[in-house]
Design a protein around this motif. Structure first.
Motif, short mmCIF file in Angstrom:
data_model
loop_
_atom_site.label_atom_id
_atom_site.label_comp_id
_atom_site.label_asym_id
_atom_site.label_seq_id
_atom_site.Cartn_x
_atom_site.Cartn_y
_atom_site.Cartn_z
N ASN A 36 116.34 -63.07 -9.47
CA ASN A 36 116.60 -61.86 -10.25
C ASN A 36 115.69 -61.71 -11.45
N THR A 37 114.45 -62.11 -11.32
CA THR A 37 113.52 -61.94 -12.43
C THR A 37 112.49 -60.86 -12.15
N ALA A 38 112.64 -60.14 -11.06
CA ALA A 38 111.66 -59.12 -10.69
C ALA A 38 111.56 -58.02 -11.73
N SER A 39 112.66 -57.69 -12.40
CA SER A 39 112.63 -56.60 -13.37
C SER A 39 112.29 -57.10 -14.77
N GLY A 40 111.73 -58.26 -14.90
CA GLY A 40 111.35 -58.81 -16.20
C GLY A 40 112.01 -60.15 -16.43
N ASP A 41 111.63 -60.77 -17.50
CA ASP A 41 112.16 -62.08 -17.83
C ASP A 41 113.59 -61.93 -18.33
N LEU A 42 114.56 -62.34 -17.51
CA LEU A 42 115.96 -62.16 -17.87
C LEU A 42 116.32 -62.89 -19.15
N LYS A 43 115.83 -64.09 -19.32
CA LYS A 43 116.17 -64.85 -20.52
C LYS A 43 115.72 -64.10 -21.77
N THR A 44 114.54 -63.54 -21.74
CA THR A 44 114.03 -62.77 -22.87
C THR A 44 114.87 -61.53 -23.10
N ARG A 45 115.23 -60.83 -22.02
CA ARG A 45 116.06 -59.62 -22.16
C ARG A 45 117.43 -59.96 -22.72
N TRP A 46 118.04 -61.04 -22.22
CA TRP A 46 119.36 -61.44 -22.70
C TRP A 46 119.31 -61.84 -24.17
N ARG A 47 118.26 -62.57 -24.55
CA ARG A 47 118.11 -62.99 -25.95
C ARG A 47 117.96 -61.78 -26.85
N ARG A 48 117.12 -60.86 -26.45
CA ARG A 48 116.90 -59.64 -27.25
C ARG A 48 118.20 -58.86 -27.41
N ALA A 49 118.95 -58.72 -26.33
CA ALA A 49 120.22 -57.99 -26.40
C ALA A 49 121.20 -58.72 -27.33
N GLY A 50 121.23 -60.04 -27.26
CA GLY A 50 122.11 -60.81 -28.13
C GLY A 50 121.73 -60.68 -29.59
N LEU A 51 120.44 -60.75 -29.87
CA LEU A 51 119.98 -60.61 -31.25
C LEU A 51 120.30 -59.24 -31.81
N HIS A 52 120.13 -58.20 -30.99
CA HIS A 52 120.48 -56.84 -31.43
C HIS A 52 121.97 -56.73 -31.73
N ALA A 53 122.79 -57.35 -30.89
CA ALA A 53 124.24 -57.31 -31.12
C ALA A 53 124.60 -58.03 -32.41
N PHE A 54 123.99 -59.19 -32.66
CA PHE A 54 124.25 -59.90 -33.92
C PHE A 54 123.82 -59.06 -35.12
N ASP A 55 122.66 -58.40 -35.01
CA ASP A 55 122.18 -57.55 -36.11
C ASP A 55 123.15 -56.40 -36.38
N ARG A 56 123.61 -55.74 -35.33
CA ARG A 56 124.58 -54.64 -35.49
C ARG A 56 125.85 -55.14 -36.16
N ASP A 57 126.28 -56.33 -35.76
CA ASP A 57 127.50 -56.90 -36.31
C ASP A 57 127.34 -57.17 -37.81
N ARG A 58 126.18 -57.71 -38.21
CA ARG A 58 125.94 -57.98 -39.62
C ARG A 58 125.91 -56.70 -40.44
#
Length: 61
Positions: A36-58
């Motif tokens: 399931n990495t055909a649409s991009g690096d999943l780990k990078t996408r998941w990390r980015r989404a998590g960081l954005h969520a933490f930022d919104r929360d702060r």
């Protein structure tokens, strides 16, 4: 409030921690096998989404 609750994962799984853990195990398997990495690096996408969520929360604290 815990991040799992904020993400509504608790609600989505009826607070079934075995289901959540199983999902994480499946994700780990996908990363190990390179699936399931055909649409991009999943780990990078998941990390980015998590960081954005933490930022919104702060911003709301």
């Amino acid at each position: 409030m815990r991040d799992w609750a904020k993400a509504r994962l608790v609600d989505l799984t009826d607070d079934d921690r075995a289901t959540l853990f199983g999902a994480f195990l499946d994700i780990a398997g996908q990363l190990r096998e390179g699936r399931n990495t055909a649409s991009g690096d999943l780990k990078t996408r998941w990390r980015r989404a998590g960081l954005h969520a933490f930022d919104r929360d702060r911003e709301h604290d």
